[in-house]
Design a protein around this motif. Sequence first.
Motif, PDB file in Angstrom:
ATOM      1  N   GLU A  77       0.831  -1.205   0.000  1.00  0.00           N
ATOM      2  CA  GLU A  77       0.000   0.000   0.000  1.00  0.00           C
ATOM      3  C   GLU A  77       0.871   1.262   0.000  1.00  0.00           C
ATOM      4  O   GLU A  77       1.861   1.359   0.733  1.00  0.00           O
ATOM      5  N   ASP A  78       0.474   2.230  -0.825  1.00  0.00           N
ATOM      6  CA  ASP A  78       1.122   3.549  -0.870  1.00  0.00           C
ATOM      7  C   ASP A  78       2.628   3.449  -1.085  1.00  0.00           C
ATOM      8  O   ASP A  78       3.429   4.062  -0.363  1.00  0.00           O
ATOM      9  N   TYR A  79       3.022   2.683  -2.106  1.00  0.00           N
ATOM     10  CA  TYR A  79       4.448   2.434  -2.346  1.00  0.00           C
ATOM     11  C   TYR A  79       4.664   2.293  -3.845  1.00  0.00           C
ATOM     12  O   TYR A  79       3.930   1.560  -4.509  1.00  0.00           O
ATOM     13  N   ASN A  80       5.648   2.992  -4.375  1.00  0.00           N
ATOM     14  CA  ASN A  80       5.901   2.958  -5.816  1.00  0.00           C
ATOM     15  C   ASN A  80       6.654   1.678  -6.190  1.00  0.00           C
ATOM     16  O   ASN A  80       7.781   1.464  -5.759  1.00  0.00           O
ATOM     17  N   GLN A  81       5.998   0.825  -6.990  1.00  0.00           N
ATOM     18  CA  GLN A  81       6.584  -0.455  -7.407  1.00  0.00           C
ATOM     19  C   GLN A  81       6.621  -0.591  -8.928  1.00  0.00           C
ATOM     20  O   GLN A  81       6.532  -1.692  -9.467  1.00  0.00           O
ATOM     21  N   ILE A  82       6.785   0.541  -9.608  1.00  0.00           N
ATOM     22  CA  ILE A  82       6.761   0.526 -11.076  1.00  0.00           C
ATOM     23  C   ILE A  82       8.048  -0.045 -11.658  1.00  0.00           C
ATOM     24  O   ILE A  82       8.036  -0.877 -12.556  1.00  0.00           O
ATOM     25  N   PHE A  83       9.193   0.389 -11.110  1.00  0.00           N
ATOM     26  CA  PHE A  83      10.469   0.154 -11.793  1.00  0.00           C
ATOM     27  C   PHE A  83      11.199  -1.084 -11.262  1.00  0.00           C
ATOM     28  O   PHE A  83      12.188  -0.996 -10.534  1.00  0.00           O
ATOM     29  N   THR A  84      10.714  -2.254 -11.688  1.00  0.00           N
ATOM     30  CA  THR A  84      11.294  -3.514 -11.215  1.00  0.00           C
ATOM     31  C   THR A  84      12.723  -3.737 -11.715  1.00  0.00           C
ATOM     32  O   THR A  84      13.475  -4.508 -11.111  1.00  0.00           O
ATOM     33  N   ARG A  85      13.117  -3.069 -12.802  1.00  0.00           N
ATOM     34  CA  ARG A  85      14.476  -3.252 -13.325  1.00  0.00           C
ATOM     35  C   ARG A  85      15.520  -2.798 -12.300  1.00  0.00           C
ATOM     36  O   ARG A  85      16.624  -3.316 -12.260  1.00  0.00           O
ATOM     37  N   ASP A  86      15.147  -1.818 -11.454  1.00  0.00           N
ATOM     38  CA  ASP A  86      16.106  -1.287 -10.487  1.00  0.00           C
ATOM     39  C   ASP A  86      16.493  -2.302  -9.423  1.00  0.00           C
ATOM     40  O   ASP A  86      17.609  -2.278  -8.915  1.00  0.00           O
ATOM     41  N   ILE A  87      15.559  -3.174  -9.053  1.00  0.00           N
ATOM     42  CA  ILE A  87      15.723  -3.935  -7.805  1.00  0.00           C
ATOM     43  C   ILE A  87      16.515  -5.239  -7.964  1.00  0.00           C
ATOM     44  O   ILE A  87      16.989  -5.792  -6.975  1.00  0.00           O
ATOM     45  N   CYS A 295      12.837   0.099 -17.859  1.00  0.00           N
ATOM     46  CA  CYS A 295      12.920   0.303 -16.402  1.00  0.00           C
ATOM     47  C   CYS A 295      11.852  -0.479 -15.633  1.00  0.00           C
ATOM     48  O   CYS A 295      12.066  -0.847 -14.476  1.00  0.00           O
ATOM     49  N   SER A 296      10.709  -0.694 -16.252  1.00  0.00           N
ATOM     50  CA  SER A 296       9.605  -1.314 -15.520  1.00  0.00           C
ATOM     51  C   SER A 296       9.475  -2.812 -15.793  1.00  0.00           C
ATOM     52  O   SER A 296       8.486  -3.435 -15.431  1.00  0.00           O
ATOM     53  N   THR A 297      10.498  -3.397 -16.401  1.00  0.00           N
ATOM     54  CA  THR A 297      10.503  -4.840 -16.689  1.00  0.00           C
ATOM     55  C   THR A 297      11.786  -5.487 -16.178  1.00  0.00           C
ATOM     56  O   THR A 297      12.865  -4.931 -16.316  1.00  0.00           O
ATOM     57  N   LEU A 298      11.640  -6.672 -15.613  1.00  0.00           N
ATOM     58  CA  LEU A 298      12.779  -7.458 -15.118  1.00  0.00           C
ATOM     59  C   LEU A 298      12.741  -8.829 -15.801  1.00  0.00           C
ATOM     60  O   LEU A 298      12.031  -9.729 -15.375  1.00  0.00           O
ATOM     61  N   PRO A 299      13.473  -8.991 -16.913  1.00  0.00           N
ATOM     62  CA  PRO A 299      13.438 -10.268 -17.642  1.00  0.00           C
ATOM     63  C   PRO A 299      14.062 -11.401 -16.831  1.00  0.00           C
ATOM     64  O   PRO A 299      15.104 -11.218 -16.186  1.00  0.00           O
ATOM     65  N   LEU A 300      13.433 -12.560 -16.888  1.00  0.00           N
ATOM     66  CA  LEU A 300      13.904 -13.740 -16.172  1.00  0.00           C
ATOM     67  C   LEU A 300      14.414 -14.825 -17.121  1.00  0.00           C
ATOM     68  O   LEU A 300      15.415 -15.486 -16.837  1.00  0.00           O
TER      69      LEU A 300
END
Length: 303
Positions: A77-87, A295-300
């Motif tokens: 809740e109330d947390y920016n989770q758009i940019f999965t590439r960063d993590i 930025c918003s995609t993390l390929p597996l």
Amino acid sequence: MNLHITNETSRLRAVVLGTAESIGPIPTLEEAYDPKSKEHIKAGTYPKEEDMVKEMEAVASVLKKYDVQVYRPKLIEDYNQIFTRDIAFVIEDKFIKSNILPDRDQEIDAIEHVINQIDPAKVINLPEDAHIEGGDVMPMGDHIFVGTYKGADYKDFITARTNLKAVEALQKIFPEKKVVSFSLKKSNTVAKDNALHLDCCFQPVGKDKAILYKEGFLIEEEYQWLVDFFGSANIYNITRDEMYQMNSNIFSISEDVVISEKGFTRLNTWLRSQGITVEEVPYAEISKQEGLLRCSTLPLIRD
């Protein structure tokens, strides 16, 4: 899950796509991580959640059209989770957790359901002093390209996300590969002078092409190295304004198919002239946070 990523353009099979749901209130200027977000906060044009949700669902639809397995983060809740590439990022069969800004460490917990499907021996934590984000990392066959900032004033730039310790750590993990680092221009205040990550000024596309923005590189010889690597005839050069709009941050489903922002008229025309199918989506609102499709995609998994 058998991870497999060796480059940016092989046929995509599985990916983590971020989410724009419940991103929370508009950040204050002090809370913003990049100069482009600050511009839009000041101007009152910061993107609305409902618009960004629509944009991300358009991407999800394209991925499903091409039979890609799409994972999404669990909602915080109330947390920016758009940019999965960063993590995090995948190279070969290894899942490497990023060391990112401390305010964002909950994001990795939200994809625990994905990480739990990976052999624990393949999940790698880097040393604490090795700062890195996935937008700075590009596997390219026998090479790994890494964007970095090497200045003594590294700590003064919130926009400097990957340091030399991380470059050295990657070389130790992948001794058989050539890790090539590129010094990027950084600015905390002027978005058009800031290459937040390597994918903000460079990205391979198709079989042997690359999108490139010369002024994003601090050292001209390093830019020239990339031109020589791909061959000048295979380089698509973008302008300062196109860099600002994130033209180099499209996303490849395969060598023959990319997802691109519908407003990138010149780029999309060039891609089609190279025989590449362009799946256009609206993504201009998300780009206001200085990130786009890569930025918003993390390929597996890629073939």
